[in-house]
Every structure is written in structure tokens, then in C-alpha cells.
Design a protein around this motif. Structure first.
Motif, mmCIF file in Angstrom:
data_model
loop_
_atom_site.group_PDB
_atom_site.id
_atom_site.type_symbol
_atom_site.label_atom_id
_atom_site.label_comp_id
_atom_site.label_asym_id
_atom_site.label_seq_id
_atom_site.Cartn_x
_atom_site.Cartn_y
_atom_site.Cartn_z
ATOM 1 N N ASN A 1 23.933 50.333 40.803
ATOM 2 C CA ASN A 1 24.487 50.770 39.584
ATOM 3 C C ASN A 1 24.662 49.543 38.443
ATOM 4 O O ASN A 1 24.166 49.889 37.239
ATOM 5 C CB ASN A 1 26.144 50.925 39.604
ATOM 6 C CG ASN A 1 26.380 52.393 40.358
ATOM 7 O OD1 ASN A 1 25.242 53.061 40.575
ATOM 8 N ND2 ASN A 1 27.470 52.494 41.062
ATOM 9 N N GLU A 2 24.855 48.301 38.901
ATOM 10 C CA GLU A 2 24.753 47.352 37.840
ATOM 11 C C GLU A 2 23.453 46.843 37.292
ATOM 12 O O GLU A 2 23.087 46.781 36.060
ATOM 13 C CB GLU A 2 25.417 46.039 38.600
ATOM 14 C CG GLU A 2 26.865 45.946 38.583
ATOM 15 C CD GLU A 2 27.492 44.987 39.501
ATOM 16 O OE1 GLU A 2 26.708 44.171 40.070
ATOM 17 O OE2 GLU A 2 28.725 45.041 39.315
ATOM 18 N N LYS B 1 41.594 53.668 24.834
ATOM 19 C CA LYS B 1 40.410 54.370 25.221
ATOM 20 C C LYS B 1 40.230 55.442 24.482
ATOM 21 O O LYS B 1 41.211 56.213 23.846
ATOM 22 C CB LYS B 1 40.585 54.710 26.832
ATOM 23 C CG LYS B 1 40.968 53.773 27.758
ATOM 24 C CD LYS B 1 39.417 52.858 27.870
ATOM 25 C CE LYS B 1 39.728 51.815 28.570
ATOM 26 N NZ LYS B 1 38.702 50.655 28.404
ATOM 27 N N GLU C 1 37.764 53.374 20.977
ATOM 28 C CA GLU C 1 36.697 52.439 21.283
ATOM 29 C C GLU C 1 35.212 53.197 21.084
ATOM 30 O O GLU C 1 34.168 52.640 20.947
ATOM 31 C CB GLU C 1 36.652 51.659 22.541
ATOM 32 C CG GLU C 1 35.987 52.071 23.755
ATOM 33 C CD GLU C 1 36.232 53.464 24.515
ATOM 34 O OE1 GLU C 1 37.295 53.991 24.021
ATOM 35 O OE2 GLU C 1 36.003 53.588 25.541
ATOM 36 N N LYS D 1 22.529 49.426 34.935
ATOM 37 C CA LYS D 1 23.295 49.249 33.732
ATOM 38 C C LYS D 1 22.440 48.395 32.747
ATOM 39 O O LYS D 1 22.064 48.534 31.512
ATOM 40 C CB LYS D 1 24.492 49.124 33.805
ATOM 41 C CG LYS D 1 25.324 48.969 32.743
ATOM 42 C CD LYS D 1 27.100 48.586 32.994
ATOM 43 C CE LYS D 1 27.648 48.433 31.545
ATOM 44 N NZ LYS D 1 28.964 47.821 31.968
ATOM 45 N N LEU E 1 28.579 46.676 25.721
ATOM 46 C CA LEU E 1 28.699 46.459 27.251
ATOM 47 C C LEU E 1 30.041 46.494 27.700
ATOM 48 O O LEU E 1 30.612 47.027 28.543
ATOM 49 C CB LEU E 1 28.291 45.002 27.574
ATOM 50 C CG LEU E 1 26.826 44.560 27.084
ATOM 51 C CD1 LEU E 1 26.502 43.302 27.177
ATOM 52 C CD2 LEU E 1 25.828 45.482 27.625
#
Lengths: 204, 202
Positions: free
Chosen positions: A34-35, A133, A136, A38, A127
Motif C-alpha cells: 500500500n505504501e 475531516k 481538508e 501510494k 500527503l
């Protein structure tokens, strides 16, 4: 031999350690994937036509002084690192500048700004952002982002009624975050100038 | 047998409504206010908290005989923290968007007051079956209220619910996406709930 009753209590920490260790090994492959996805997504989003990337080396202290000379407060904005975006001939087409911007009332926006050698903004990606929430997301929306893309100015400013390329309209309810993003992009423009100067115009 | 069944349903009902952690006990309010900016995030936070609550309640109840009375809080903490960390890893692996959106409030579930309240009041003195239903009831009650709050805030602040637009963007009030707006809306929900339930808080 009689075992102290309290020793049985040790079963719980042992069980917990096993649970966490098992979960860690079970999920670490997926988390890593996943990282990586991304990170690749960030790079391709701000510089889609580059084929290779490499870490830029520069003097961070001199960059901080250069930013201060241009009126930027280096406690508000920090350039984390810079990546060269290269074409197939390995020539540098531009920079991906990772900037950490500290917001006016606390909080942090981490962003990657793609900027071509001539100073034209390719785009930016948020990032990480510490904001309410939902609010943003307004600085992540294309309507706001598109105001920067393809523009080549020395600095952007927020404006209620934009008339020029350098003027950016802030979305309703996200003026603070918008100002921070503008500050981050202006920092990226100055960083490009600094790297260009320190390399003797290699980015031409 | 009938008495046991009644007890299970009573625990479920208490957790869901009569001892609702948000409405009447005011527990776990920090994530409730911070994360409920949209219904989707609120539902995710509620589901995560419910999962940790169920596991902690069942394990505290099952292991209560080996948890010394004087160290029971330590026992709750170790179990809740471990389930939270394990859950956080699974959330990061399989729901990375939610993991990013919920941020610091995912690991902070380990110290959520709701978990300790249920462990102390029910799990440590009941059998695992009752503890399970108590946790399910409390979890559903918690999730329902946080999602309701998230839905109201999302409609007023962004004009959407679960991302579906209901009100044009020009008629929204972004203030409700901030913590003070959440406090005001939650106060209205709590007042209404107290009116419906009637009587004074115990």
C-alpha cells in the motif's frame, strides 16, 4: 509445587504479544505494498511524463538561508526532500519538492509539488493534513488544484476575486488551509530557483 | 435459563439505549467530536470501536479468574491496547483510506472510556455471553449516535450524506465541521434523548 495465582496473570501479556506479533507479520506485506503504491501514485500524479526519479542532493542549511532571504519563515515551512524527475535520456525535466507546512493555528500539511525546470507548476498532492475531516478535502479538490496547474509565476497569493495567474481563490471554510498550500507552493518555486542557482543552471 | 436470556437482552438494551455511552454517560466523546465530520468516517470509527469493545469485553470476562482484582485495570489496558494495535494493523492493510482519515483516533481507541466502563461494570462481573451482548449493544448504540452526528454535520457542513449531495454547496455552513459545531449538535441530540428517556440521569 503450587504456582502463585498472580503468575497466571502473565498469560495475558504473552497472549497479547503473540496477537500483535501475529498481526504484524500477517499484515506487513499488504501495508508495504500500500505504501509503495501510494509513493508511486504521488510521483506519477505530480510528474506523469517523467520515467525516472532520483533523490536530489543540496545543502539544506543554505536552502533555509535562501528561503529566509526571500522572506519565508523557515519555522512555518520546511523542505523535507527533493526528487529529480528525469526523461528517457536521463535529463532533469523538473523537481518534485516535498514540503512540510505548519498552519497558522497549529497543524501540519505535508505536500509534494511537481514543478518543471522553467518554473511551471505541474501540480501538487497532499500527503498528510491535520485539519477537520471533510474541510481538508477542499484543498485536495481539483477545482482548487487546477488554479495552480500550468502557471508560471514568481509567487501565488490568495484573493477573493482572482484577476491574474498569481491570484488564487480560497474555497469557502478552508481559507487557512488554502493559505498554507499557497505558502508551500511558493516555497517550492523558491527551492527550484535555489537548486537551479546552486547547480549553475543545470536545470535550463 | 429464561432468567439468563432476560439478562442477556437486558444488557443488550442497556448498552444500546439506557446506558448509551454517548447520550447518557458522556464517554468516549473525544473521537465522537473529532471524527464525526462525515457520516462515513463516523461509521468507520464506530465500527472500529465496537470491534475492540467486543473483543476486550469477551476476553476480560473469560479471563477474569486469572486477573487479580487489584490489577484489573492493568488487565483491561493490556487487552484493549493489544486489540487496538492489532485492529490498527488490519485497518492500515485492508482499509488504508479509513486508517489515514481516522488518524490518531485509531490508536487512541486503546484508552477510550467506553471500553473501560463496560469492562468494569459488566465484563469483569459477568459471563462471556452476557459480556458479548453488552458489548454488541453498547457498540451499536455508540456507532448509531456517532453516525447520526456525522450525518447531521455532513449535511449541514457539506450538503451531502455518505457523499451523496442533498443541498447545493452554496447553502452549506462549514462551521459544523469544526469541533464547536459538533458540540452544539451533540448537545441537541443529548437533550432530545434525555427528553425521550425522561427523568434524571443517574
Amino acid at each position: 509445587m503450587k504456582i502463585n495465582k498472580n503468575l497466571w496473570f502473565l498469560i495475558i501479556p504473552i497472549f497479547c504479544i503473540a496477537l500483535i506479533t501475529g498481526s504484524f507479520f500477517y499484515t506487513r506485506g499488504t501495508i508495504k505494498a500500500n505504501e509503495a503504491a501510494k509513493a508511486n501514485g504521488v510521483i506519477s500524479a505530480v510528474f506523469p511524463d517523467a520515467v525516472r526519479y532520483s533523490e536530489a542532493t543540496y545543502n539544506k542549511r543554505f536552502l533555509a538561508l535562501y528561503l529566509e532571504e526571500h522572506g519565508y519563515d523557515t519555522t512555518d515551512v520546511v523542505v523535507d526532500h527533493v526528487v529529480y524527475a528525469r526523461n528517457e535520456q536521463n535529463a532533469v525535466k523538473g523537481l518534485i519538492i516535498y514540503v512540510n507546512c505548519y498552519k497558522k493555528y497549529g497543524g501540519l500539511i505535508q505536500m509534494a509539488v511537481g514543478i518543471q525546470n522553467n518554473g511551471t507548476i505541474n501540480g501538487y498532492t497532499i500527503l498528510d493534513i491535520s485539519d477537520a475531516k471533510g474541510l481538508e478535502s477542499k484543498v485536495k479538490e481539483d477545482d482548487f488544484k487546477n488554479q495552480f496547474i500550468g502557471k508560471n509565476v514568481s509567487a501565488f497569493v490568495l484573493s477573493d476575486e482572482p484577476h491574474s495567474d498569481a491570484e488564487i481563490a480560497a474555497p469557502n471554510g478552508a481559507r487557512d488551509a488554502s493559505g498554507t498550500v499557497v505558502n508551500g507552493i511558493n516555497t517550492a518555486i523558491i527551492t527550484l530557483e535555489f537548486i537551479d542557482e546552486s547547480m549553475g543552471g543545470l536545470l535550463e | 435459563m429464561k432468567e439468563k436470556k432476560d439478562n442477556i437482552f437486558r444488557r443488550f438494551y442497556y448498552g444500546l439505549w439506557k446506558e448509551n455511552p454517548i447520550l447518557f454517560l458522556c464517554l468516549g466523546l473525544c473521537p465522537v467530536l473529532a471524527v464525526s465530520t462525515t457520516a462515513e468516517y463516523a461509521l468507520a470509527m464506530g465500527a472500529f470501536t465496537t470491534a475492540v469493545l467486543i473483543l476486550t469485553n469477551v476476553f476480560v470476562s473469560a479471563l477474569k479468574k486469572i486477573i487479580p482484582n487489584e490489577q484489573r485495570l492493568l488487565g483491561y489496558l493490556i487487552l484493549a491496547a493489544s486489540f487496538t494495535v492489532a485492529g490498527q494493523l488490519f485497518l492500515k492493510a485492508y482499509f488504508p483510506d479509513f486508517s489515514e482519515a481516522l488518524g490518531i483516533f485509531v490508536p487512541l481507541t486503546a484508552v477510550n472510556g467506553v471500553i473501560y466502563d463496560r469492562a468494569e461494570r459488566c465484563a469483569y462481573v459477568s459471563n462471556p455471553g452476557i459480556a458479548l451482548f453488552d458489548a454488541i449493544g453498547t457498540g451499536i448504540g455508540y456507532t448509531f449516535i456517532i453516525t447520526l452526528l456525522g450525518a447531521i454535520r455532513e449535511i449541514i457542513a457539506f450538503g451531502t450524506i455518505f457523499g451523496i449531495r442533498l443541498i447545493p454547496a452554496d447553502y452549506t455552513i462549514p462551521f459544523t465541521a469544526l469541533a464547536p459545531g459538533a458540540c452544539i449538535i451533540l448537545a441537541f441530540i443529548m437533550a432530545l434523548a434525555n427528553k425521550i428517556r425522561g427523568g434524571h440521569r443517574s
